[in-house]
Design an enzyme around this catalytic site. Structure first.
Site, PDB file in Angstrom:
ATOM      1  N   ASP A  96      -3.423 -14.013  -7.244  1.00  0.00           N
ATOM      2  CA  ASP A  96      -2.838 -13.592  -5.622  1.00  0.00           C
ATOM      3  C   ASP A  96      -2.683 -14.866  -4.970  1.00  0.00           C
ATOM      4  OD1 ASP A  96      -1.797 -12.128  -3.953  1.00  0.00           O
ATOM      5  OD2 ASP A  96      -3.317 -10.717  -3.656  1.00  0.00           O
TER       6      ASP A  96
ATOM      7  N   ASP B 270       4.201  -5.481  -2.835  1.00  0.00           N
ATOM      8  CA  ASP B 270       3.233  -4.304  -2.207  1.00  0.00           C
ATOM      9  C   ASP B 270       3.818  -3.086  -2.070  1.00  0.00           C
ATOM     10  OD1 ASP B 270       1.220  -6.124  -2.627  1.00  0.00           O
ATOM     11  OD2 ASP B 270       1.027  -6.502  -0.663  1.00  0.00           O
TER      12      ASP B 270
HETATM   13  C1  DGJ Z   1      -1.883  -8.647  -1.736  1.00  0.00           C
HETATM   14  C2  DGJ Z   1      -1.665  -8.164  -3.082  1.00  0.00           C
HETATM   15  O1  DGJ Z   1       0.006  -7.778  -3.216  1.00  0.00           O
HETATM   16  C3  DGJ Z   1      -2.043  -6.742  -3.443  1.00  0.00           C
HETATM   17  O2  DGJ Z   1      -1.695  -6.067  -4.283  1.00  0.00           O
HETATM   18  C4  DGJ Z   1      -3.606  -6.872  -3.332  1.00  0.00           C
HETATM   19  O3  DGJ Z   1      -3.858  -7.530  -4.457  1.00  0.00           O
HETATM   20  C5  DGJ Z   1      -3.895  -7.555  -2.186  1.00  0.00           C
HETATM   21  N1  DGJ Z   1      -3.409  -8.587  -1.690  1.00  0.00           N
HETATM   22  C6  DGJ Z   1      -5.631  -7.594  -2.077  1.00  0.00           C
HETATM   23  O4  DGJ Z   1      -5.715  -8.396  -0.901  1.00  0.00           O
END
Ligand code: DGJ
Length: 782
Positions: free
Chosen positions: A471, A541
């Site tokens: 991430d 997301d």
């Molecule tokens: C952002 C990501 O897009 C999510 O899927 C998740 O992993 C969060 N970060 C966790 O902090």
């Protein structure tokens, strides 16, 4: 195939359907002549080159000897400022003496075998035409590289600048390529967004002026994707000329599309010149990232298919089927203990999922997003015996083990920050701007890259990871690299990207079998630079099925199915509070790499049954869903996506409704890409509606009268699968295309019949199309 005509000094690059032509112009510049449908027979280069018998008015003429040549009016393969071309230049630089006028003249050309440049991801190439240009006044060389991919009509380009003088040269703009067209009859198609609405497709008619898209955020970002299509006005989904331009780069980029006063179109693209200053010492070289120019005469679908195929065969890892992962993020967020995760994992296994990924919160002392980034060891309260011990338990269940990390970041509240405050990217005056309460590590520093490599290698080995979700949750700010010279501060953003690529390269070399998934606050860094190391990326997301259609539609234009990681999540959606049926959530997510991330402990019996069927269906069709040839089209409120296998013997086709249309017409759906004279059996995937959706209307559909929402009704809703209509049609490939498949008559509001297609808001269907030999039929609907 590259053909060079010695007499006319013309280069003719030919692919299956396209020609790309340039020549050494009268004054020695590399003059662009043509890019478009393939020219057969003898090429008349003179006809392609504009010429002026006398000087056009109010233009700057190149020289006394070339008194009718204006660089502003011709196409160029590489453009500089200072000799009369007033359009956006490809490169711009300054010598130590303050000279900013550079003029590059053809010197030589060569064919290179397996051209490769260091430090950045790139496609695999067989042969490369390298044309060397030289500015004799400053002894600066510019090498333009061209490689071809015949079947996908792709021309791969980048350039290199070499400082041959005895003093420094400072580049303040160095894009990867320039592409000029002699007209401006284009629509510009770009992919924009923000968090939760990434890569929505946007199209507008090109008009006078410069249209620029860029990122200054440190990563390619979700503002604009580094992919652009130029489409002829009459081009559509399957017909017409379209040009695609794809940059293989994950940092700040820019693309300029200019329509000049003479209606000439210029498109150039590369590393963003904003906040870029690269000093080249004597003999040093600067290499730009790769750009793919792709031509299609079969509309946007043709273009997508070419880009997908090129990426899959020349850049992405060899096609290996991807597992169905479960991820705990939306199920628990930070609030979990090992026991909770184990419960989820057991459910995931029962429901047919193949891997379990622990998302954010397993490390340091991280119970919210304010601490511990950088401390990549187990959170003692969450995993008392360590993450490796937990990983073993997951693997014992027969699941793959995955781990979330965010290595490029650091929290102020972390041991890493206490030990290395100077590793944070920030200028040392005042406080540092925050993004999600965190700061960015300065990956331009070798010691930071080494530290991350060592720490992560240790972690990945210890936990024996099969999958890593990588991430990156904030953008750059306060740009300054402590310890670097003032003159080199303008290198920071690009050096960061080089540091990241080096880290990923080393990790990939060590962990060859680990599947890496890229993520950045959803799909904030979705580009081929990252895909070269991480074959799939978290698309967004936003997991709401309907919003996801827009995101996937745009993303799939440039990126193949296998790069999109899509999860089925809860309803109402956590992002838009919209309710969508579990089958629609699956039907959308299965176009790519499927996963789940809802709380499996709280599933209704209805959803549990459906999920079991979904994972089984996905496994049976996985190769097609991850690696097939994709088509898409949009009509009124409906979205259509379909995937055909290489042999054209099978297709899966998804029909997605937005809002329901009252009293709708009979529908014919036309599907492309099948063998015209072969016969196909069309069936609908067996889906079920939740009785609760119908309220009081349920008494018209069930044989027994029932009060909506009573106890008996709820019992029934949990256990009775109210099956949707079936389809059982044999049609030839040509009839499937014209006039198309006539689907069951849609529900009209005047009563229920089992042969009606009941599709309330956000409903969807998935159809299987399979070739049959005479008399034989197939059924793969469950
Ligand atoms: C952002 C990501 O897009 C999510 O899927 C998740 O992993 C969060 N970060 C966790 O902090």
């Amino acid at each position: 195939m590259v053909h060079y005509d010695e007499i006319t000094k013309t280069f003719h690059l030919k692919t299956k359907d396209a020609s790309y032509v340039f020549c050494v112009g009268k004054a020695g510049h590399l003059q662009h002549l043509y890019f478009g449908a393939r020219i057969e027979g003898t090429l008349n280069a003179d006809q392609l080159a504009p010429s002026w018998p006398m000087a056009p008015g109010n233009q700057t003429m190149y020289s006394e000897d070339h008194s009718t040549l204006s660089l502003n009016l011709i196409g160029l393969e590489m453009a500089t400022y200072g000799k009369g071309d007033y359009r956006e230049p490809t490169i711009h630089m300054e010598s130590d003496e303050g000279y900013r006028t550079f003029d590059f003249i053809y010197q030589s050309h060569d064919i290179l075998h397996k051209y490769h440049f260091e430090g950045m991801p790139q496609s695999h190439k067989q042969e490369t035409l390298q044309v060397t240009l030289f500015d004799a006044h400053h002894e600066v060389t510019c090498k333009l590289n061209y490689s071809l991919d015949h079947t996908t009509n792709t021309i791969i380009r980048n350039l290199e600048v070499i400082n041959g003088q005895a003093t420094n040269l400072t580049l303040d703009k160095c894009l990867s390529m320039n592409l000029d067209f002699p007209d401006a009859d284009f629509d510009v198609v770009t992919y924009h967004g923000a968090w939760l609405r990434e890569r929505h497709e946007h199209s507008h008619r090109l008009g006078p002026g410069v249209y620029k898209i860029d990122s200054k955020k440190g990563s390619s970002s979700n503002d604009h994707n580094p992919f652009i299509a130029l489409k002829r006005h009459d081009a559509g989904e399957t017909l017409g000329e379209v040009y695609g331009v794809t940059l293989v780069y994950s940092g700040n980029f820019e693309a300029n599309i200019e329509c000049s006063p003479h209606r000439l179109t210029r498109l150039n693209m590369g590393i963003n010149s904003f906040d870029f200053k690269w000093r080249l010492a004597p003999k040093e070289r600067f290499v730009t990232p790769e750009v793919w120019l792709t031509y299609s005469n079969q509309g946007l679908n043709g273009l997508s298919q070419h880009v997908h195929r090129f990426a899959s065969t020349h850049l992405l890892e060899p096609q290996k089927e991807r597992p169905i992962m479960f991820n705990n993020w939306e199920a628990t967020y930070f609030d979990f203990k090992e026991a909770t995760l184990l419960k989820l994992a057991r459910q995931a296994k029962r429901l047919g999922m193949e891997g379990f990924c622990v998302d954010d919160g397993w490390f340091g002392r991280r119970d919210d997003d304010r601490s511990s980034l950088g401390d990549w060891w187990s959170h003692p309260k969450k995993h008392p015996k360590g993450i490796a011990h937990f990983a073993k338990k997951i693997k014992k269940m027969g699941l793959l083990f995955g781990l979330w990390v965010e290595p490029e970041m650091i929290s102020e509240d972390s041991d890493l920050y206490k030990a290395h405050p100077d590793w944070v990217m920030h200028y040392p005056k005042g406080s540092i701007a925050l993004g999600r309460h965190q700061w960015v590590l300065d990956l331009s520093k070798d010691e930071v890259v080494d530290y991350l490599y060592n720490t992560l290698s240790h972690l990945f080995k210890e936990a024996d990871v099969d999958y890593v979700k990588w991430d990156m949750n904030r953008h750059f700010s306060d740009l300054f690299s402590r310890g670097a010279k003032p003159i080199d501060q303008g290198k920071l953003a690009h050096r960061y990207v080089l540091g990241l690529y080096q880290l990923l390269h080393r990790l990939k070399e060590t962990f060859k079998d680990v599947l890496f998934e890229s993520c950045s606050s959803g799909g904030n860094r979705f580009d081929y630079g990252m895909h070269a190391f991480m074959p799939q990326a978290w698309t967004s997301d936003n997991t709401d099925a309907f919003e996801r259609l827009k995101i996937q539609q745009g993303t799939l234009r440039a990126y193949p199915l296998s790069t999109l990681s899509n999860h089925v999540s809860a309803s109402p959606s956590h992002q838009v509070i919209r309710q969508t049926p579990i089958d629609t959530r699956f039907n959308v997510a299965c176009f790519g790499v499927l996963g789940y991330e809802l709380d499996l402990r709280r599933l209704s019996p209805f959803d549990r049954k459906q999920i079991k069927r979904q994972t089984a269906f996905y496994k049976r069709h996985r190769t097609l869903l991850q690696f097939g040839t994709l088509y898409q089209s949009k009509r009124d409120h409906d979205w259509l996506f379909w995937i055909v296998n290489d042999a054209q013997t099978e297709a899966l086709w998804g029909l997605f409704k937005g809002l329901n249309t009252p009293n709708p017409p009979i529908e014919y759906v036309s599907i492309d890409g099948l063998k015209p004279s072969a016969n196909y059996h069309v069936t609908a995937r067996e889906q079920a509606e939740n009785l609760r959706r119908f309220g009081d209307l349920v008494k018209h559909a069930l044989p027994i009268p029932l009060k909506a929402h009573g106890t008996l009704f709820n019992q029934l809703a949990n256990h009775v699968l109210f099956k949707t209509e079936t389809e059982d049609i044999i049609l030839s490939g040509s009839q499937i295309k014209h006039p198309g498949i006539r689907l069951k008559t849609p529900f009209m509001g005047s009563g229920y019949h089992e042969a009606l297609r009941v599709m309330p808001d956000f409903a969807s269907r998935l159809y299987n199309i399979r070739e049959v030999n005479d008399g034989q039929s197939s059924n793969d609907s469950t």
